[in-house]
Design a protein around this motif. Structure first.
Motif, PDB file in Angstrom:
ATOM      1  N   VAL A  48       0.816  -1.215   0.000  1.00 28.79           N
ATOM      2  CA  VAL A  48       0.000   0.000   0.000  1.00 28.79           C
ATOM      3  C   VAL A  48       0.851   1.266   0.000  1.00 28.79           C
ATOM      4  O   VAL A  48       1.962   1.283   0.507  1.00 28.79           O
ATOM      5  N   ASP A  49       0.271   2.311  -0.588  1.00 25.88           N
ATOM      6  CA  ASP A  49       0.850   3.647  -0.574  1.00 25.88           C
ATOM      7  C   ASP A  49       0.528   4.221   0.811  1.00 25.88           C
ATOM      8  O   ASP A  49      -0.639   4.247   1.214  1.00 25.88           O
ATOM      9  N   LEU A  50       1.560   4.625   1.558  1.00 27.03           N
ATOM     10  CA  LEU A  50       1.301   5.013   2.955  1.00 27.03           C
ATOM     11  C   LEU A  50       0.447   6.272   3.123  1.00 27.03           C
ATOM     12  O   LEU A  50      -0.470   6.270   3.951  1.00 27.03           O
ATOM     13  N   PRO A  51       0.701   7.348   2.352  1.00 27.36           N
ATOM     14  CA  PRO A  51      -0.127   8.545   2.558  1.00 27.36           C
ATOM     15  C   PRO A  51      -1.610   8.287   2.284  1.00 27.36           C
ATOM     16  O   PRO A  51      -2.475   8.809   3.003  1.00 27.36           O
ATOM     17  N   GLU A 215      16.116   2.872  17.468  1.00 33.11           N
ATOM     18  CA  GLU A 215      15.588   2.070  16.375  1.00 33.11           C
ATOM     19  C   GLU A 215      14.839   2.966  15.375  1.00 33.11           C
ATOM     20  O   GLU A 215      14.925   2.774  14.167  1.00 33.11           O
ATOM     21  N   GLN A 216      14.111   3.955  15.935  1.00 31.86           N
ATOM     22  CA  GLN A 216      13.371   4.873  15.061  1.00 31.86           C
ATOM     23  C   GLN A 216      14.315   5.707  14.214  1.00 31.86           C
ATOM     24  O   GLN A 216      14.095   5.902  13.020  1.00 31.86           O
ATOM     25  N   ARG A 217      15.386   6.194  14.868  1.00 34.65           N
ATOM     26  CA  ARG A 217      16.341   7.032  14.123  1.00 34.65           C
ATOM     27  C   ARG A 217      16.997   6.262  12.989  1.00 34.65           C
ATOM     28  O   ARG A 217      17.209   6.783  11.906  1.00 34.65           O
ATOM     29  N   LEU A 218      17.318   4.992  13.268  1.00 34.36           N
ATOM     30  CA  LEU A 218      17.955   4.166  12.241  1.00 34.36           C
ATOM     31  C   LEU A 218      17.060   4.037  11.007  1.00 34.36           C
ATOM     32  O   LEU A 218      17.482   4.281   9.876  1.00 34.36           O
ATOM     33  N   VAL A 219      15.803   3.681  11.240  1.00 29.96           N
ATOM     34  CA  VAL A 219      14.883   3.498  10.111  1.00 29.96           C
ATOM     35  C   VAL A 219      14.616   4.835   9.415  1.00 29.96           C
ATOM     36  O   VAL A 219      14.574   4.922   8.178  1.00 29.96           O
ATOM     37  N   HIS A 220      14.484   5.885  10.243  1.00 28.61           N
ATOM     38  CA  HIS A 220      14.253   7.208   9.658  1.00 28.61           C
ATOM     39  C   HIS A 220      15.414   7.595   8.729  1.00 28.61           C
ATOM     40  O   HIS A 220      15.204   8.090   7.618  1.00 28.61           O
ATOM     41  N   SER A 221      16.655   7.325   9.164  1.00 32.87           N
ATOM     42  CA  SER A 221      17.809   7.653   8.298  1.00 32.87           C
ATOM     43  C   SER A 221      17.821   6.805   7.041  1.00 32.87           C
ATOM     44  O   SER A 221      18.162   7.282   5.966  1.00 32.87           O
ATOM     45  N   MET A 222      17.476   5.515   7.195  1.00 37.10           N
ATOM     46  CA  MET A 222      17.451   4.649   6.010  1.00 37.10           C
ATOM     47  C   MET A 222      16.438   5.199   4.998  1.00 37.10           C
ATOM     48  O   MET A 222      16.695   5.225   3.790  1.00 37.10           O
ATOM     49  N   ILE A 223      15.300   5.658   5.508  1.00 34.90           N
ATOM     50  CA  ILE A 223      14.258   6.194   4.619  1.00 34.90           C
ATOM     51  C   ILE A 223      14.740   7.487   3.950  1.00 34.90           C
ATOM     52  O   ILE A 223      14.678   7.620   2.723  1.00 34.90           O
ATOM     53  N   VAL A 243       3.092   1.231  14.085  1.00 34.20           N
ATOM     54  CA  VAL A 243       4.266   1.215  13.202  1.00 34.20           C
ATOM     55  C   VAL A 243       3.927   1.868  11.854  1.00 34.20           C
ATOM     56  O   VAL A 243       4.712   2.667  11.321  1.00 34.20           O
ATOM     57  N   ALA A 244       2.739   1.587  11.328  1.00 36.77           N
ATOM     58  CA  ALA A 244       2.328   2.191  10.050  1.00 36.77           C
ATOM     59  C   ALA A 244       2.299   3.714  10.183  1.00 36.77           C
ATOM     60  O   ALA A 244       2.802   4.432   9.303  1.00 36.77           O
ATOM     61  N   ASP A 245       1.754   4.210  11.292  1.00 36.99           N
ATOM     62  CA  ASP A 245       1.672   5.662  11.497  1.00 36.99           C
ATOM     63  C   ASP A 245       3.055   6.282  11.637  1.00 36.99           C
ATOM     64  O   ASP A 245       3.330   7.348  11.092  1.00 36.99           O
ATOM     65  N   MET A 246       3.929   5.593  12.391  1.00 37.65           N
ATOM     66  CA  MET A 246       5.296   6.107  12.554  1.00 37.65           C
ATOM     67  C   MET A 246       6.003   6.213  11.208  1.00 37.65           C
ATOM     68  O   MET A 246       6.664   7.201  10.920  1.00 37.65           O
ATOM     69  N   GLU A 251       7.740   9.760   6.389  1.00 32.82           N
ATOM     70  CA  GLU A 251       7.587   9.930   4.939  1.00 32.82           C
ATOM     71  C   GLU A 251       8.050   8.722   4.130  1.00 32.82           C
ATOM     72  O   GLU A 251       8.533   8.855   3.002  1.00 32.82           O
ATOM     73  N   CYS A 252       7.890   7.550   4.724  1.00 32.84           N
ATOM     74  CA  CYS A 252       8.124   6.309   3.980  1.00 32.84           C
ATOM     75  C   CYS A 252       7.025   6.227   2.914  1.00 32.84           C
ATOM     76  O   CYS A 252       5.875   6.557   3.181  1.00 32.84           O
ATOM     77  N   ASP A 253       7.385   5.823   1.685  1.00 27.95           N
ATOM     78  CA  ASP A 253       6.414   5.862   0.584  1.00 27.95           C
ATOM     79  C   ASP A 253       5.344   4.770   0.661  1.00 27.95           C
ATOM     80  O   ASP A 253       4.166   5.032   0.498  1.00 27.95           O
ATOM     81  N   GLU A 254       5.810   3.545   0.880  1.00 24.84           N
ATOM     82  CA  GLU A 254       4.877   2.420   0.820  1.00 24.84           C
ATOM     83  C   GLU A 254       5.157   1.420   1.937  1.00 24.84           C
ATOM     84  O   GLU A 254       6.234   1.450   2.538  1.00 24.84           O
ATOM     85  N   ALA A 255       4.198   0.538   2.162  1.00 26.44           N
ATOM     86  CA  ALA A 255       4.396  -0.476   3.193  1.00 26.44           C
ATOM     87  C   ALA A 255       3.663  -1.755   2.850  1.00 26.44           C
ATOM     88  O   ALA A 255       2.746  -1.782   2.025  1.00 26.44           O
ATOM     89  N   GLN A 256       4.109  -2.790   3.526  1.00 27.37           N
ATOM     90  CA  GLN A 256       3.598  -4.130   3.299  1.00 27.37           C
ATOM     91  C   GLN A 256       3.665  -4.819   4.657  1.00 27.37           C
ATOM     92  O   GLN A 256       4.605  -4.601   5.413  1.00 27.37           O
TER      93      GLN A 256
END
Ligand code: C2E
Ligand code: MG
Ligand code: MG
Ligand code: MG
Length: 286
Positions: A48-51, A215-223, A243-246, A251-256
């Motif tokens: 899915v497209d997250l926005p 953990e949040q900072r790591l994923v945020h930087s990867m994004i 997690v989806a909201d975070m 500004e992660c584009d999509e999720a699964q």
């Protein structure tokens, strides 16, 4: 000498090597499954497209119902097959079956782009890109409608050869995704030299973002890094609304992930798509 040959015989001792025996049996039986019958099937996990939370495609995942052992997990059989001569046939089966299904869906007005996993061995075939091109033609599917997922380790195995294939596939208009990002050894700088469109952040990182700021900072930087380099970013393994909201906030584009939908059997996936479409229509009407 005699001792050495006795030792090599003991390699096949059943008591000591049940693991080997099972792997050997699975490999042999997988060959039989590939040859025909209905042991192998595909399931589809929506992406899915997250926005907007709209379905933008699905990942194709292989399932194996063994005649006597029951369901075998891909985590068990894929690595065995991937290191065998069946790897090519497996990928050909998955792509061909997925494209046939896609052609049927397109004729019914359902057209989710499909993402298909390929193996390192495929990038070592001389004519992999050409074969994919032929299958697309046979099923009349535009190349832009499929994406191929490749893990970091598959690309790192033989980078020159892999790069040549990836360039041919990309040149045909096929989209390419780096799967399980963060678990291998490639850097984003290296990734930038590959014709990739998408980075899929591995679920081991995504799962942890509820746990703390680090953990949040790591994923945020990867994004942010991936997006700065021009990739579309997909988070894998999203299991909760939190997690989806975070991720949306990052500004992660999509999720699964299980929060949106589990991998679904064909009929269940069709029902899910129709439901998602009905929900969107209601939103628009409201
Ligand atoms: P992958 O490509 O990274 O696929 C994602 C895996 O995560 C799938 O496992 C999926 O069922 C699982 N998953 C999805 N959402 C969630 C979630 O929210 N939580 C958790 N815990 N898991 C989630 P699956 O189907 O067991 O496949 C495992 C791996 O086997 C795949 O990882 C892929 O590397 C490989 N695989 C599966 N099908 C194929 C195939 O057709 N060809 C190839 N070459 N590999 C495949
Ligand atoms: Mg994948
Ligand atoms: Mg993955
Ligand atoms: Mg994986």
């Amino acid at each position: 000498d005699a001792r050495a040959s006795m030792q090599s015989v003991s390699v096949f001792s059943p008591a000591l090597h049940d693991g080997h025996r099972r792997r050997f049996q699975l490999l042999q039986d997988f060959g039989a499954a590939l040859a025909g019958g209905d042991q192998l099937r595909l399931v589809f996990q929506p992406r899915v497209d997250l926005p907007t939370r709209r379905c933008v495609g699905a990942e194709v995942l292989l399932r194996w119902q063994h005649p006597t052992l029951g369901n075998i997990s891909p985590a068990e059989f894929i690595p065995i097959v991937e290191h065998s001569p069946h790897a090519r046939t497996m990928t050909a089966f998955v792509i061909d079956t997925a494209l046939r299904q896609m052609a049927l869906w397109r004729s019914q007005g359902l057209a989710p782009p499909l993402s298909i996993n390929i193996s390192a061995a495929n990038l070592e075939e001389d004519d992999f890109a050409a074969q994919v091109g032929l299958m697309l033609m046979r099923h009349a599917i535009p190349p832009e409608q499929i994406e191929l997922e490749i893990t970091e380790s598959a690309i790192m195995r033989d980078t020159d050869q892999a790069l040549k294939h990836l360039n041919s596939l990309a040149g045909m208009g096929i989209r390419l995704a780096m799967d399980d990002f963060g678990t291998g050894y490639s850097s984003l700088a290296y990734l930038q030299r590959l014709p990739m469109n998408v980075v899929k952040i591995d679920q081991s990182f995504v799962r942890d973002i509820g746990e703390g700021a680090r953990e949040q900072r790591l994923v945020h930087s990867m994004i942010s890094l991936s997006k700065d380099l021009g990739f579309r970013v997909v988070a894998e393994g999203v299991e909760t609304a939190a997690v989806a909201d975070m991720l949306a906030g990052m500004e992660c584009d999509e999720a699964q992930g299980y929060f949106f939908a589990r991998p679904l059997e064909t009929a269940a996936f069709e029902a899910w798509l129709h439901q998602a479409r009905a929900d969107t229509a209601t939103e628009v009407a409201a």
